[in-house]
Design a protein around this motif. Structure first.
Motif, short mmCIF file in Angstrom:
data_model
loop_
_atom_site.label_atom_id
_atom_site.label_comp_id
_atom_site.label_asym_id
_atom_site.label_seq_id
_atom_site.Cartn_x
_atom_site.Cartn_y
_atom_site.Cartn_z
N CYS A 74 -42.93 -8.73 -46.48
CA CYS A 74 -42.12 -9.12 -45.24
C CYS A 74 -41.15 -8.05 -44.70
O CYS A 74 -40.99 -7.95 -43.39
CB CYS A 74 -40.96 -10.31 -46.06
SG CYS A 74 -41.91 -11.88 -46.25
N LYS A 78 -41.22 -7.09 -40.69
CA LYS A 78 -39.86 -7.24 -39.81
C LYS A 78 -39.73 -6.02 -39.44
O LYS A 78 -39.05 -5.87 -38.12
CB LYS A 78 -38.77 -7.74 -40.86
CG LYS A 78 -38.88 -9.16 -41.17
CD LYS A 78 -37.78 -9.72 -41.97
CE LYS A 78 -37.61 -9.31 -43.37
NZ LYS A 78 -36.53 -10.02 -44.16
N TRP A 163 -37.77 -16.51 -36.54
CA TRP A 163 -36.78 -16.11 -37.59
C TRP A 163 -36.88 -17.27 -38.63
O TRP A 163 -36.89 -17.02 -39.81
CB TRP A 163 -35.45 -15.81 -37.20
CG TRP A 163 -34.63 -15.04 -38.14
CD1 TRP A 163 -33.42 -15.56 -38.73
CD2 TRP A 163 -34.65 -13.87 -38.94
NE1 TRP A 163 -33.03 -14.71 -39.67
CE2 TRP A 163 -33.71 -13.70 -39.76
CE3 TRP A 163 -35.87 -12.85 -38.66
CZ2 TRP A 163 -33.83 -12.50 -40.76
CZ3 TRP A 163 -35.79 -11.91 -39.48
CH2 TRP A 163 -34.72 -11.63 -40.50
N VAL A 167 -37.81 -16.72 -42.39
CA VAL A 167 -37.00 -17.04 -43.47
C VAL A 167 -37.47 -17.87 -44.57
O VAL A 167 -37.52 -17.74 -45.74
CB VAL A 167 -35.51 -17.42 -43.11
CG1 VAL A 167 -34.79 -18.12 -44.24
CG2 VAL A 167 -34.81 -16.27 -42.43
N GLU A 168 -38.14 -18.88 -43.89
CA GLU A 168 -38.83 -19.77 -44.68
C GLU A 168 -39.98 -19.39 -45.75
O GLU A 168 -40.00 -19.48 -46.71
CB GLU A 168 -39.46 -20.91 -43.73
CG GLU A 168 -40.15 -22.34 -44.68
CD GLU A 168 -40.76 -23.10 -43.53
OE1 GLU A 168 -41.99 -23.27 -43.98
OE2 GLU A 168 -40.35 -23.55 -42.71
N CYS A 170 -40.45 -16.06 -46.31
CA CYS A 170 -40.05 -14.91 -47.08
C CYS A 170 -39.08 -15.00 -48.03
O CYS A 170 -39.01 -14.66 -49.29
CB CYS A 170 -39.78 -13.43 -46.12
SG CYS A 170 -40.84 -12.93 -45.07
N ASP A 173 -34.09 -13.22 -46.87
CA ASP A 173 -33.31 -13.17 -45.91
C ASP A 173 -32.47 -14.48 -45.04
O ASP A 173 -33.15 -15.12 -44.67
CB ASP A 173 -33.78 -12.33 -44.86
CG ASP A 173 -32.90 -11.40 -44.16
OD1 ASP A 173 -31.63 -11.67 -43.93
OD2 ASP A 173 -33.18 -10.43 -43.31
N PHE A 174 -31.34 -14.43 -45.51
CA PHE A 174 -30.45 -15.74 -44.71
C PHE A 174 -29.42 -15.62 -43.76
O PHE A 174 -28.67 -16.39 -43.55
CB PHE A 174 -29.81 -16.53 -46.02
CG PHE A 174 -30.91 -17.07 -47.17
CD1 PHE A 174 -31.61 -18.22 -46.77
CD2 PHE A 174 -31.24 -16.08 -48.22
CE1 PHE A 174 -32.81 -18.44 -47.86
CE2 PHE A 174 -31.95 -16.42 -49.14
CZ PHE A 174 -32.74 -17.86 -49.04
N ARG A 175 -29.94 -14.37 -43.28
CA ARG A 175 -28.84 -13.97 -41.99
C ARG A 175 -29.49 -14.62 -40.78
O ARG A 175 -30.62 -15.13 -40.84
CB ARG A 175 -28.66 -12.47 -41.73
CG ARG A 175 -28.48 -11.68 -42.87
CD ARG A 175 -28.69 -10.33 -42.55
NE ARG A 175 -30.20 -10.06 -42.69
CZ ARG A 175 -30.45 -8.78 -42.67
NH1 ARG A 175 -29.81 -7.75 -42.29
NH2 ARG A 175 -31.97 -8.60 -42.60
N ASP A 176 -28.77 -14.74 -39.92
CA ASP A 176 -29.34 -15.44 -38.51
C ASP A 176 -30.11 -14.22 -37.76
O ASP A 176 -29.94 -13.07 -38.18
CB ASP A 176 -28.20 -15.89 -37.53
CG ASP A 176 -27.32 -15.14 -36.97
OD1 ASP A 176 -27.18 -13.91 -37.67
OD2 ASP A 176 -26.72 -15.12 -35.76
N TRP A 177 -30.98 -14.44 -36.97
CA TRP A 177 -31.96 -13.54 -36.19
C TRP A 177 -31.02 -12.29 -35.55
O TRP A 177 -31.52 -11.18 -35.57
CB TRP A 177 -32.94 -13.84 -35.47
CG TRP A 177 -32.46 -14.57 -34.24
CD1 TRP A 177 -32.12 -16.05 -33.87
CD2 TRP A 177 -32.09 -13.84 -32.85
NE1 TRP A 177 -31.71 -16.24 -32.66
CE2 TRP A 177 -31.70 -15.07 -31.96
CE3 TRP A 177 -32.37 -12.49 -32.34
CZ2 TRP A 177 -31.45 -14.50 -30.76
CZ3 TRP A 177 -31.97 -12.27 -31.22
CH2 TRP A 177 -31.58 -13.27 -30.31
#
Length: 198
Positions: A74, A78, A163, A167-168, A170, A173-177
Motif C-alpha cells: 500500500c 501510494k 482515498w 483506506v478501506e 489498506c 492510514d486514517f488521514r484525509d486525502w
C-alpha cells in the motif's frame, strides 16, 4: 502497477486548448483513480491455500479486514503511483490557473472585437438577427478559469473516492486525502534537498 500518463509540457497554448487539458485529466484519472479497485486488487497476494469448494455452500459475509493489503504494498502504491499522479494533475491545474489569471494580449477574439465601430454599435437582435456576432465575447482567460474551477471540483470528488477505497483496503492510514498528499509532498521536498554540511 498502473502508471500515470506522462506530464504534458506546460505552456499557455496547452491550457488554452481546453480539449487537450481535459483529455490529459481524463486519461490520468482513468488510468489511476477510475480503476483504483483493480489497482488495489493487483497489490493483493493471491491465496496460498487454494480454492475450497465448501466455501460456496453457505453464504457468509467476510469481514472487511480479511482482505487487507500488506502495508508495504500500500505504501509503495501510494508513494509511487497515486500521489505522483495526483501531483501531476495539481501541477497542471495550478499552472493553468496562473495562466487564466494573467492578462492575455494574444486573445484573437478580443483583438477582433476591439474595433471602435463595433464597440459603439447598438445591438438589437429583433432588427438584425446576425447582430449577436457583435456581442462582447468571453475572454479565453475567463473560459479557462471556469474550466480549471470545474476540474478542481471534479478532482476533489475523485480523490475523496479513491482515498476512501485506499483506506478501506489498506487500513493503515486514517488521514484525509489532503493531509496525506501534503505530508507526501513535504517528505518528497525533504528528500530532494541536498544535505547541508557543517
Amino acid at each position: 502497477m498502473a502508471q500515470p500518463p506522462p506530464h504534458p509540457p506546460l505552456t499557455p497554448q496547452f491550457c488554452f486548448n481546453t480539449l487537450a487539458l481535459k483529455d490529459f485529466l481524463r486519461i490520468s484519472r482513468a488510468s489511476i483513480d477510475d480503476s483504483i479497485t483493480q489497482n488495489l486488487n493487483a497489490l493483493f497476494t493471491p491465496s496460498t491455500a487454494g480454492f475450497d469448494p465448501t466455501s460456496t455452500s453457505t453464504r457468509n459475509p467476510r469481514p472487511s479486514y480479511s482482505r487487507r493489503i500488506p502495508a508495504s504494498s500500500c505504501t509503495s502504491f501510494k508513494n509511487q503511483v497515486l500521489f505522483p499522479s495526483w501531483q501531476a494533475r495539481s501541477d497542471v491545474l495550478n499552472y493553468c490557473a496562473s495562466v487564466a489569471t494573467s492578462p492575455d494580449p494574444e486573445d484573437p477574439e478580443l483583438r477582433q472585437a476591439e474595433s471602435e465601430k463595433d464597440r459603439q454599435r447598438v445591438v438589437d437582435e429583433r432588427l438584425d438577427p446576425y447582430s449577436a456576432r457583435f456581442f462582447p465575447r468571453e475572454a479565453r482567460t475567463d473560459r479557462l478559469a471556469g474550466v480549471v474551477k470545474w476540474e478542481r471540483g471534479v478532482e476533489g470528488i475523485v480523490r475523496a473516492r479513491s482515498w476512501g477505497l485506499v483506506v478501506e483496503r489498506c487500513g493503515d492510514d486514517f488521514r484525509d486525502w489532503e493531509t496525506a498528499l501534503d505530508e507526501w509532498r513535504k517528505g518528497k521536498e525533504n528528500n530532494s534537498r541536498p544535505e547541508e554540511t557543517i
